[in-house]
Enzyme design. Structure first.
Site, PDB file in Angstrom:
ATOM      1  CB  SER A  64      -0.814   0.132   1.247  1.00 21.19           C
ATOM      2  OG  SER A  64      -1.867  -0.980   0.937  1.00 21.19           O
ATOM      3  CE  LYS A  67      -3.589   0.505  -1.178  1.00 19.32           C
ATOM      4  NZ  LYS A  67      -4.228   0.203   0.262  1.00 19.32           N
ATOM      5  CE1 TYR A 191      -4.566  -1.415  -4.263  1.00 26.55           C
ATOM      6  CE2 TYR A 191      -5.150  -3.744  -4.400  1.00 26.55           C
ATOM      7  CZ  TYR A 191      -5.057  -2.461  -3.653  1.00 26.55           C
ATOM      8  OH  TYR A 191      -4.834  -2.392  -2.335  1.00 26.55           O
ATOM      9  CE1 TYR A 243      -5.193   1.695   4.151  1.00 21.82           C
ATOM     10  CE2 TYR A 243      -3.337   0.760   5.394  1.00 21.82           C
ATOM     11  CZ  TYR A 243      -3.629   1.056   4.283  1.00 21.82           C
ATOM     12  OH  TYR A 243      -3.194   0.903   3.074  1.00 21.82           O
ATOM     13  CB  VAL A 261       0.113  -5.651   4.205  1.00 17.26           C
ATOM     14  CG1 VAL A 261      -1.328  -5.320   4.748  1.00 17.26           C
ATOM     15  CG2 VAL A 261      -0.330  -5.912   2.478  1.00 17.26           C
TER      16      VAL A 261
HETATM   17  O1  DON Z   1      -4.756  -4.713  -1.573  1.00 16.42           O
HETATM   18  C1  DON Z   1      -4.417  -5.485  -0.511  1.00 16.42           C
HETATM   19  O2  DON Z   1      -4.919  -5.941   0.198  1.00 16.42           O
HETATM   20  C2  DON Z   1      -3.066  -5.246  -0.645  1.00 16.42           C
HETATM   21  N1  DON Z   1      -2.457  -5.511  -2.037  1.00 16.42           N
HETATM   22  C3  DON Z   1      -2.347  -4.056  -0.010  1.00 16.42           C
HETATM   23  C4  DON Z   1      -2.770  -3.776   1.589  1.00 16.42           C
HETATM   24  C5  DON Z   1      -2.047  -3.012   2.255  1.00 16.42           C
HETATM   25  O3  DON Z   1      -0.908  -2.878   1.946  1.00 16.42           O
HETATM   26  C6  DON Z   1      -2.431  -2.337   3.703  1.00 16.42           C
HETATM   27  N2  DON Z   1      -1.645  -1.803   4.210  1.00 16.42           N
HETATM   28  N3  DON Z   1      -1.303  -1.853   5.520  1.00 16.42           N
END
Ligand code: DON
Length: 309
Positions: A64, A67, A191, A243, A261
């Site tokens: 993320s 982003k 994405y 978040y 993540v």
């Molecule tokens: O879309 C997802 O769930 C992962 N590719 C990215 C989510 C993420 O990194 C949330 N961050 N803490």
């Protein structure tokens, strides 16, 4: 003056000795394989110098954190009209939550929750084939870091594609409100690949430097975004970058930050530094446990919090 190298070495030593390192993300099988004992930190300064400690040269999945870069790109293309697609309010919900989308008729709260980032990917895709859009994102990040060796980890992209039901649901749900311009699988392709970009802390700290330097990349001399836009992106990172852990991060660290993540966090001390930290173990809301602790210590010792010492 506080010796930054010494502070980073001490932070890395503390991290090496930490007993509770959090839990590595499980829902993307390729990420679940990552060794949780790793920790790296890099601080890029406006003069281009980068100070590192720990595993700062090991590539990890930025997830993320990407982003921030796609938001910057999409704002460059669409300007303020982008805000008709996503809001800029903290969600107070988990990163992959669907609940607010129904009440808010398919317009995600902010560009950093998954739904918001998928809406941004839909914008980035405009006028392109998915492959071209992915190429554009990678080129943008390489340019920011001034490093052409940055690559996508295709195994991570595939792993997430195979287990991406939640994100597919978010995308279909938004599409049902007539808010999507492209096919869901094309948007998700963009994405998942942006999330699968692999970078070291060293590279990531350099890539974020424009946000610490009023939109200008001191490595290349290019104005990436106007100063006002850099300030605004930092504001969104502060309010939404972690978040439902954003309040806690602001309280403990006091810097704009964006987590992923994969265990990475990019934090910005405006005018002072761009900081990348990585440790794969996550806390209960999905943000790097030791990464947050390291940033808390760094901001305190360097007196870098935007709220003062
Ligand atoms: O879309 C997802 O769930 C992962 N590719 C990215 C989510 C993420 O990194 C949330 N961050 N803490």
């Amino acid at each position: 003056m506080t010796d930054l190298q010494q502070v980073l070495d001490e932070i890395a030593l503390d991290a090496a000795m930490a007993a509770d390192r959090g839990v590595v993300a499980q829902y993307i099988p390729e990420l679940a394989k990552v060794d949780p004992r790793q920790f790296g930190i890099a601080v890029a300064l406006p003069d281009g110098q980068v100070v590192c400690a720990g595993d700062a040269e090991t590539a990890f999945s930025i997830q993320s954190v990407s982003k921030v870069f796609t938001l910057s790109m999409a704002l460059g293309k669409y300007g303020d009209s982008l805000w008709s697609r996503v809001g800029r309010e903290p969600s107070g919900d988990p990163f992959n939550s669907i609940v607010q989308l129904e009440q808010e008729k398919g317009r995600p709260r902010n560009p950093f929750i998954n739904a918001g980032a998928i809406a941004i990917a839909d914008l980035v895709l405009s006028g392109h084939q998915p492959r071209e859009a992915i190429g554009e994102i990678v080129r943008f990040i390489r340019h920011l870091a001034d490093d052409d060796s940055i690559r996508i980890d295709e195994r991570v992209a595939r792993s997430e594609t195979e287990h991406g039901d939640r994100n597919a649901s978010l995308a279909h749900f938004m599409r049902s409100f007539g808010r999507f311009s492209h096919q869901v699988d094309h948007v998700l392709g963009v994405y998942f690949h942006q999330c699968a970009i692999a970078m070291t802390c060293h590279q990531l700290a350099r890539a974020g430097l424009f946000l610490a330097s009023q939109g200008q990349n001191p490595l290349t001399g290019t104005q990436v975004v106007p100063p006002q836009r850099a300030r605004r992106i930092n504001a969104i990172m502060l309010m939404c970058g972690h978040y439902d852990g954003s309040g806690e991060f602001a309280y403990r660290v006091g810097l704009p930050g964006k987590s992923g993540v994969g265990g990475g966090i990019l934090a910005i001390a405006p005018g002072k530094a761009s900081i990348a930290v990585w440790s794969p173990g996550l806390d209960t809301v999905g943000n790097s446990k030791l990464g947050t602790a390291a940033l808390e210590q760094l901001a305190k010792r360097m007196e870098w919090s935007v709220f003062g010492a």
